[in-house]
Design a protein around this motif. Structure first.
Motif, short mmCIF file in Angstrom:
data_model
loop_
_atom_site.label_atom_id
_atom_site.label_comp_id
_atom_site.label_asym_id
_atom_site.label_seq_id
_atom_site.Cartn_x
_atom_site.Cartn_y
_atom_site.Cartn_z
N GLU A 38 0.74 -1.22 0.00
CA GLU A 38 0.05 0.06 0.13
C GLU A 38 0.93 1.17 0.15
O GLU A 38 0.50 2.31 0.30
CB GLU A 38 -0.82 -0.11 1.32
N ARG A 39 1.80 1.17 -0.45
CA ARG A 39 2.82 2.38 -0.75
C ARG A 39 3.00 2.70 -2.28
O ARG A 39 2.81 1.98 -3.02
CB ARG A 39 4.20 2.05 -0.45
N TYR A 40 2.91 4.02 -2.56
CA TYR A 40 2.48 4.37 -3.81
C TYR A 40 3.59 5.59 -4.25
O TYR A 40 3.91 6.55 -3.17
CB TYR A 40 1.08 5.09 -4.08
N ILE A 41 3.93 5.84 -5.31
CA ILE A 41 4.66 6.83 -5.65
C ILE A 41 4.07 7.69 -6.89
O ILE A 41 3.71 7.04 -8.02
CB ILE A 41 6.12 6.46 -6.08
N VAL A 42 3.79 9.03 -6.82
CA VAL A 42 3.01 9.74 -7.80
C VAL A 42 4.17 10.61 -8.67
O VAL A 42 4.79 11.14 -7.92
CB VAL A 42 1.97 10.63 -7.21
N VAL A 63 11.60 17.69 -12.50
CA VAL A 63 11.53 16.09 -11.86
C VAL A 63 10.75 16.16 -10.42
O VAL A 63 11.05 16.93 -9.67
CB VAL A 63 13.05 15.72 -11.67
N LEU A 64 9.68 15.31 -10.51
CA LEU A 64 8.91 15.35 -9.22
C LEU A 64 8.64 13.82 -8.86
O LEU A 64 8.37 12.97 -9.83
CB LEU A 64 7.59 16.12 -9.41
N ALA A 65 8.51 13.46 -7.74
CA ALA A 65 8.08 12.32 -6.95
C ALA A 65 7.52 12.35 -5.70
O ALA A 65 8.15 12.94 -4.98
CB ALA A 65 9.24 11.41 -7.18
N ILE A 66 6.34 11.94 -5.56
CA ILE A 66 5.73 12.31 -4.28
C ILE A 66 5.30 10.67 -3.67
O ILE A 66 4.67 9.95 -4.33
CB ILE A 66 4.32 13.02 -4.23
N PHE A 67 5.81 10.42 -2.78
CA PHE A 67 5.82 9.27 -2.00
C PHE A 67 4.79 9.15 -1.05
O PHE A 67 4.54 9.93 0.02
CB PHE A 67 7.08 8.86 -1.07
N LEU A 68 3.77 8.07 -1.11
CA LEU A 68 2.60 7.99 -0.27
C LEU A 68 2.70 6.62 0.49
O LEU A 68 2.81 5.54 -0.09
CB LEU A 68 1.38 8.12 -1.14
#
Lengths: 148, 63
Positions: A38-42, A63-68
């Motif tokens: 249940e980990r995600y990277i947008v 460059v973008l990455a959001i770790f959920l």
């Protein structure tokens, strides 16, 4: 589909709409996960960088990455880390970085880093100044810029 | 709605090994490099991708 998966998709859609409102170009924001987690990277599909242009000339990349991850209650998604970078096209290294890490102990949880010590930054500002002198000061005359 | 991309654990581990092999360094060597040196554009990309892989695999607790 789990509710967390739905929420990560909705969040990715929100990021897509926000970027579409301010940037031109063809890019797709997706939510990545690994099976059984249940980990995600947008981030953009295939980890692509989003081209940024000045007057039609491609000068930098976003460059973008959001770790959920789940919050402590295990019910809601929480952004536990995010990386935003503005990369120069000259050498593909960062000019600006905005980093957030919820569990950071040594540095501030969120902080900017400016890599303004090299010519790539002046190059970007110089080109932007030439295109929009009313909006961007020249790096050769802007004391606040050269003291970054 | 935005798409979900589901990766396999085996695929991510293989990708991580391929990154280190391409750079020609061990994980420890790359960690030291990232902490002490000015990275090239390729090394910045590798640093980012390795962090993403560790997060997705859930083995990022020591970072």
């Amino acid at each position: 589909m789990t509710s967390l998966e739905e929420r990560s998709r909705a969040f990715a859609e929100e990021v897509q709409n926000t970027l579409n409102a301010v940037l031109v170009g063809d890019f797709e924001i997706v939510s990545r996960r690994v099976e059984g987690s249940e980990r995600y990277i947008v981030q953009p599909r295939d980890r692509r960088h989003i081209p940024l242009s000045v007057g039609g000339t491609h000068l930098a990349d976003l460059v973008l990455a959001i770790f959920l991850d789940m919050d402590r209650a295990g019910k809601y998604l929480k952004a536990v880390r995010s990386d935003f970078k503005l990369n120069s096209t000259l050498d593909r290294t960062p000019l600006l970085r905005l980093e957030y890490k919820a569990d950071m102990h040594t540095d501030p949880i969120a902080h900017w880093q400016f890599h303004a010590e090299r010519g790539a930054f002046s190059h970007l500002l110089g080109r932007a100044h030439a295109h929009r002198p009313d909006q961007v000061k020249s790096p050769t005359t802007c004391h606040r810029c050269t003291s970054l | 709605m935005a798409p979900i991309i589901t990766e396999t654990r085996e695929g991510l581990r293989a990708r991580r090994q391929a990154i280190y092999a391409h750079l020609g360094v061990s994980p420890d060597e790359f960690r030291r490099l990232a902490e002490t040196s000015t990275l090239t554009g390729e090394e910045w990309d590798a640093r980012d991708e390795l962090a993403e892989i560790s997060f997705l695999l859930g083995d990022d607790t020591s970072e």
